[in-house]
Design a protein around this motif. Structure first.
Motif, short mmCIF file in Angstrom:
data_model
loop_
_atom_site.label_atom_id
_atom_site.label_comp_id
_atom_site.label_asym_id
_atom_site.label_seq_id
_atom_site.Cartn_x
_atom_site.Cartn_y
_atom_site.Cartn_z
N ALA A 1 10.10 1.58 -3.38
CA ALA A 1 11.53 1.29 -3.48
C ALA A 1 12.20 1.42 -2.12
CB ALA A 1 12.18 2.23 -4.49
N GLN A 2 11.83 2.43 -1.36
CA GLN A 2 12.40 2.61 -0.03
C GLN A 2 11.96 1.48 0.91
OE1 GLN A 2 11.53 6.56 1.41
NE2 GLN A 2 12.39 7.55 -0.41
N LYS A 3 10.72 1.05 0.77
CA LYS A 3 10.17 0.01 1.65
C LYS A 3 10.88 -1.33 1.44
CE LYS A 3 5.77 -2.34 2.68
NZ LYS A 3 5.72 -2.05 4.12
N ILE A 4 11.19 -1.66 0.18
CA ILE A 4 11.77 -2.98 -0.12
C ILE A 4 13.26 -2.91 -0.44
CG2 ILE A 4 9.55 -3.84 -0.94
CD1 ILE A 4 10.56 -3.48 -3.80
N LEU B 1 11.26 1.80 -17.52
CA LEU B 1 11.40 1.70 -16.07
C LEU B 1 12.27 0.48 -15.80
CD1 LEU B 1 10.74 2.43 -13.14
CD2 LEU B 1 8.63 1.09 -13.35
N ARG B 2 13.44 0.73 -15.22
CA ARG B 2 14.44 -0.34 -15.05
C ARG B 2 14.78 -0.54 -13.59
NH1 ARG B 2 18.73 2.12 -17.08
NH2 ARG B 2 20.17 2.10 -15.34
N PHE B 3 14.72 -1.77 -13.13
CA PHE B 3 15.10 -2.11 -11.76
C PHE B 3 16.45 -2.82 -11.77
CE2 PHE B 3 10.73 -1.18 -10.99
CZ PHE B 3 10.68 -0.76 -9.67
N GLU B 4 17.44 -2.16 -11.19
CA GLU B 4 18.75 -2.77 -11.03
C GLU B 4 18.72 -3.81 -9.91
OE1 GLU B 4 21.76 -2.31 -12.72
OE2 GLU B 4 20.36 -1.40 -14.12
N SER B 5 17.84 -3.60 -8.96
CA SER B 5 17.65 -4.55 -7.86
C SER B 5 16.21 -4.47 -7.39
CB SER B 5 18.59 -4.21 -6.69
OG SER B 5 18.23 -4.94 -5.53
N VAL B 6 15.60 -5.62 -7.14
CA VAL B 6 14.23 -5.64 -6.62
C VAL B 6 14.25 -5.74 -5.10
CG1 VAL B 6 13.27 -6.59 -8.74
CG2 VAL B 6 13.99 -8.14 -6.90
N GLY B 7 15.43 -5.67 -4.50
CA GLY B 7 15.55 -5.68 -3.05
C GLY B 7 14.95 -6.93 -2.43
N ASN B 8 14.16 -6.72 -1.38
CA ASN B 8 13.52 -7.85 -0.70
C ASN B 8 12.02 -7.91 -1.02
OD1 ASN B 8 12.52 -5.70 0.76
ND2 ASN B 8 13.81 -6.07 2.54
N ALA B 9 11.68 -7.58 -2.27
CA ALA B 9 10.28 -7.51 -2.68
C ALA B 9 9.56 -8.85 -2.58
CB ALA B 9 10.19 -7.01 -4.12
N GLU B 10 8.31 -8.79 -2.19
CA GLU B 10 7.39 -9.91 -2.32
C GLU B 10 6.88 -9.87 -3.76
OE1 GLU B 10 5.35 -13.08 -2.09
OE2 GLU B 10 6.21 -12.45 -0.16
N LEU B 11 7.40 -10.76 -4.60
CA LEU B 11 7.21 -10.63 -6.04
C LEU B 11 5.75 -10.70 -6.47
CD1 LEU B 11 10.25 -12.69 -7.38
CD2 LEU B 11 10.07 -10.22 -7.02
N SER B 12 4.93 -11.44 -5.75
CA SER B 12 3.52 -11.56 -6.12
C SER B 12 2.78 -10.23 -6.00
CB SER B 12 2.83 -12.62 -5.26
OG SER B 12 2.96 -12.28 -3.89
N SER B 13 3.28 -9.33 -5.16
CA SER B 13 2.70 -7.98 -5.04
C SER B 13 3.49 -6.95 -5.83
CB SER B 13 2.66 -7.55 -3.57
OG SER B 13 1.83 -8.40 -2.81
N PHE B 14 4.78 -7.20 -5.97
CA PHE B 14 5.67 -6.25 -6.64
C PHE B 14 5.34 -6.10 -8.12
CE2 PHE B 14 9.66 -5.73 -9.09
CZ PHE B 14 10.05 -4.48 -8.65
N ILE C 1 0.88 -1.17 0.00
CA ILE C 1 0.00 0.00 0.00
C ILE C 1 0.91 1.22 0.00
CG2 ILE C 1 -1.88 1.20 1.16
CD1 ILE C 1 -2.61 -1.45 2.51
N CYS C 2 1.33 1.60 -1.19
CA CYS C 2 2.25 2.73 -1.36
C CYS C 2 1.68 3.66 -2.42
CB CYS C 2 3.64 2.25 -1.81
SG CYS C 2 4.42 1.07 -0.67
N GLU C 3 1.80 4.96 -2.19
CA GLU C 3 1.27 5.91 -3.15
C GLU C 3 2.21 6.12 -4.33
OE1 GLU C 3 0.12 9.54 -1.34
OE2 GLU C 3 -1.39 8.64 -0.03
N THR C 4 3.50 5.99 -4.11
CA THR C 4 4.46 6.26 -5.18
C THR C 4 5.47 5.13 -5.31
OG1 THR C 4 6.08 7.38 -3.77
CG2 THR C 4 4.27 8.72 -4.67
#
Length: 272
Positions: free
Chosen positions: A13-16, A29-42, A5-8
């Motif tokens: 990006a900061q959250k994950i 739109l390019r992601f160099e790293s997806v961090g610790n994302a939950e991919l099913s929501s990301f 639940i993020c507006e932007t």
């Protein structure tokens, strides 16, 4: 499953702890790293963001294990870097929001063929005149006259950098060429970019000398992989990569806006 639940996109990006670049000119739109994302929501989140912002291409760099999930959502492989994440390859996955009508043209295929034919050649990086290469942590300090150089542009860079340095090649106390290096100690990888050479200098020899020095510099830091992503329309810079024993990893289509045109980029990598 965690729902974001993020507006932007910045908030997400900061959250994950993700790292991304939104290139408005190229509409990517390019992601160099997806961090610790939950991919099913990301994935649904970034797709929704892309549609809202009229993004034409989504691109992510992930491990082989992560790539499997993206395949289920229509992403396809464009390039890879072998053993980037330890024993796992880095996979460049893309999703086109419009129909992908871009093609690798005949000239670009010829450039790769000619470049790869050079990989068997032994390159002498000894410069005919004394050349000194020095690293500089101040990447904003002007060194070269941009009106008197040949520049080999690549991708729009990330704003969050782990460790970025510029390497200057000098002759007779004058800088004749430069390149930047972005080092990611977590992945033990470094990206070489922004090669610039004074007009009149031997491009192959000078850039090869820079690459050779940067390889030694980062190998001493424990870096395991070097890679570079360059204009697919330039025989010169692709040949330099091949001459220096970099392996071809694939072509990223419509990846960057160079000289007023949407341009394909080629990926090259090397184990240090």
């Amino acid at each position: 499953m965690e729902h974001y639940i993020c507006e932007t996109l910045d908030e997400l990006a900061q959250k994950i702890d993700a790292v991304y670049v939104e290139d408005r000119k190229a509409q990517t739109l390019r992601f160099e790293s997806v961090g610790n994302a939950e991919l099913s929501s990301f994935v649904p989140f970034i797709k929704q963001h892309a549609y809202k912002k009229d993004i034409k291409k989504l691109s992510v760099k992930v491990s082989e294990a992560q790539a499997i999930y993206f395949f289920q959502h229509g992403f396809k492989i464009e390039a890879s870097i072998l053993a980037y994440y330890g024993l796992q390859d880095a996979i460049f996955l893309v999703y086109f929001l419009d129909d992908d009508t871009s093609q690798i043209n005949e000239r670009q295929n010829e450039i790769i063929d000619k470049a790869l034919a050079l990989q068997t050649k032994a390159i002498d990086v000894t410069y005919p005149e004394k050349i000194e290469i020095t690293p500089d942590a101040n990447i904003d300090s002007p060194q070269l006259n941009n009106d008197q150089v040949i520049s080999f542009s690549g991708r729009l860079k990330t704003s969050e950098n782990d460790d970025v340095m510029v390497f200057n090649a000098s002759k007779n106390n004058e800088v004749i060429a430069s390149a930047t290096a972005q080092y990611n100690p977590e992945d033990s990888a470094v990206e070489f970019a922004a090669f610039m050479v004074n007009l009149g200098e031997d491009i192959h020899t000078v850039i090869s000398a820079l690459i050779n020095y940067m390889q030694m510099h980062y190998r001493a830091k424990g870096c395991e992989t070097a890679f570079t992503i360059v204009n697919a329309n330039s025989l010169t810079i692709n040949s330099v990569c091949a001459e220096n024993q970099f392996d071809f990893g694939g072509t990223l289509k419509n990846e960057s806006f160079i000289d007023g045109k949407l341009t394909h980029l080629n990926t090259w990598f090397k184990r240090l």
